[in-house]
Design a protein around this motif. Structure first.
Motif, mmCIF file in Angstrom:
data_model
loop_
_atom_site.group_PDB
_atom_site.id
_atom_site.type_symbol
_atom_site.label_atom_id
_atom_site.label_comp_id
_atom_site.label_asym_id
_atom_site.label_seq_id
_atom_site.Cartn_x
_atom_site.Cartn_y
_atom_site.Cartn_z
ATOM 1 N N CYS A 85 0.820 -1.226 0.000
ATOM 2 C CA CYS A 85 0.000 0.000 0.000
ATOM 3 C C CYS A 85 0.847 1.266 0.000
ATOM 4 O O CYS A 85 0.507 2.255 -0.643
ATOM 5 N N VAL A 98 -9.840 -1.950 -4.677
ATOM 6 C CA VAL A 98 -10.116 -2.083 -3.244
ATOM 7 C C VAL A 98 -11.163 -3.180 -3.060
ATOM 8 O O VAL A 98 -12.261 -3.100 -3.622
ATOM 9 N N ALA A 104 -8.571 -1.364 2.651
ATOM 10 C CA ALA A 104 -8.939 0.055 2.617
ATOM 11 C C ALA A 104 -8.377 0.783 3.839
ATOM 12 O O ALA A 104 -7.896 1.914 3.733
ATOM 13 N N ASN A 108 -5.788 3.790 3.744
ATOM 14 C CA ASN A 108 -6.107 5.039 4.435
ATOM 15 C C ASN A 108 -4.946 5.473 5.343
ATOM 16 O O ASN A 108 -4.568 6.639 5.388
ATOM 17 N N CYS A 111 -2.090 6.721 3.197
ATOM 18 C CA CYS A 111 -2.437 8.037 2.646
ATOM 19 C C CYS A 111 -2.274 9.113 3.712
ATOM 20 O O CYS A 111 -1.787 10.210 3.430
ATOM 21 N N THR A 117 -4.938 12.311 -0.384
ATOM 22 C CA THR A 117 -6.267 11.717 -0.501
ATOM 23 C C THR A 117 -6.273 10.854 -1.751
ATOM 24 O O THR A 117 -5.721 11.261 -2.773
ATOM 25 N N VAL A 120 -10.656 5.969 -5.030
ATOM 26 C CA VAL A 120 -10.641 4.505 -5.163
ATOM 27 C C VAL A 120 -11.923 4.023 -5.826
ATOM 28 O O VAL A 120 -12.958 4.682 -5.782
ATOM 29 N N LEU A 153 -9.737 8.250 1.877
ATOM 30 C CA LEU A 153 -10.175 7.588 0.640
ATOM 31 C C LEU A 153 -11.455 8.240 0.139
ATOM 32 O O LEU A 153 -12.346 8.562 0.918
#
Ligand SMILES: *Cc1c(COP(=O)(O)O)cnc(C)c1O
Length: 235
Positions: A85, A98, A104, A108, A111, A117, A120, A153
């Motif tokens: 990731c 995803v 996810a 997140n 990120c 941001t 997805v 996300l």
């Protein structure tokens, strides 16, 4: 292999499929599915006018993206593992694959660390094929509101890969179901989802008739895919 003339023919086929469905061709993005293709092939596609590229493996993308011109935009369309990731967040402008809350959550987290941001798509295994990744439709709907709470996300829509068939028409119920699922998601979220990523070289015209906003084309654009180098595995 002549990417420019393939692209010209594909744009015509996209326009014809749009006309059949009463759609504006500008509502369909042609993504070049560039797995196993060289940076030279990517450069040729860029020069022919494409900017949107889809990669299937993080390891391959990590090697391929740096030597490519920076105007190329890259999206992840293959299965993503949690331990990739961090790299994926650095490399891609959208993640189309995803397929679990755990993935996810890790995206997140990465990120957040990168202060980014990430748009997805949720990948749905509409046909329930054992060989494919993606959410079962019911599981996706169950997790949707939790997924939507992840602050880094942005859920832009759904993605699917139809079962391979020499008869493209066979894919129609799968594409139609993905469009219906997008509607169910919109109802749950109370907001529109702009993207339906569906359709590949063998079935993109059917996907467009059923509402695809993004088609992922590999062999129809680049010609037959080169084999991978020794030691690499299809993942
Ligand atoms: C390889 C790939 C494509 C492109 O497939 P073609 O049949 O060569 O057009 C599209 N989507 C995904 C997820 C892929 O892995």
């Amino acid at each position: 292999m002549d990417i420019a003339s393939n692209l010209f023919a594909l744009r015509e086929r996209i326009a014809t499929a749009c006309a059949r469905a009463g759609r504006d061709p500008a509502s369909v993005t042609l993504m070049a599915a560039s797995k196993n293709q060289s940076p030279e092939a990517v450069r040729t596609a860029l020069n022919a006018g494409l900017t949107c590229f889809g990669e299937s493996r993080v390891q391959e993308a990590k090697l391929k993206i740096p030597p490519c011109p920076s105007r190329a935009r890259w999206q992840m369309i293959g299965h993503l593992q949690s331990n990739k990731c961090r790299d994926a967040v650095a490399l891609f402008s959208m993640i189309q694959s995803v397929d679990s809350l755990a993935l996810a959550q890790e995206l997140n987290r990465q990120c957040d660390k990168a202060a980014k941001t990430m748009p997805v798509l949720l990948e749905v295994n509409v046909a329930g094929e054992a060989s494919k990744f993606g959410y079962a439709p019911a599981a996706m709907l169950d997790e949707l509101l939790e997924l939507n709470k992840l602050p880094r996300l942005e859920i832009h829509g759904l993605m699917t890969i139809a079962p391979y068939s020499p008869t493209p028409e066979r894919a129609r119920p799968v594409f139609r179901r993905l469009r219906e699922l997008k509607g169910e998601c919109e109802e749950l979220l109370g907001a529109p989802l702009p993207q339906l990523s569906m359709g590949m070289s063998g079935d993109f015209e059917i996907a467009i008739e059923e509402g695809a906003t993004l088609v992922r084309l590999g062999t129809a654009l680049f010609g037959e895919r080169p084999r991978m180098a020794e030691g690499e595995t299809e993942a």
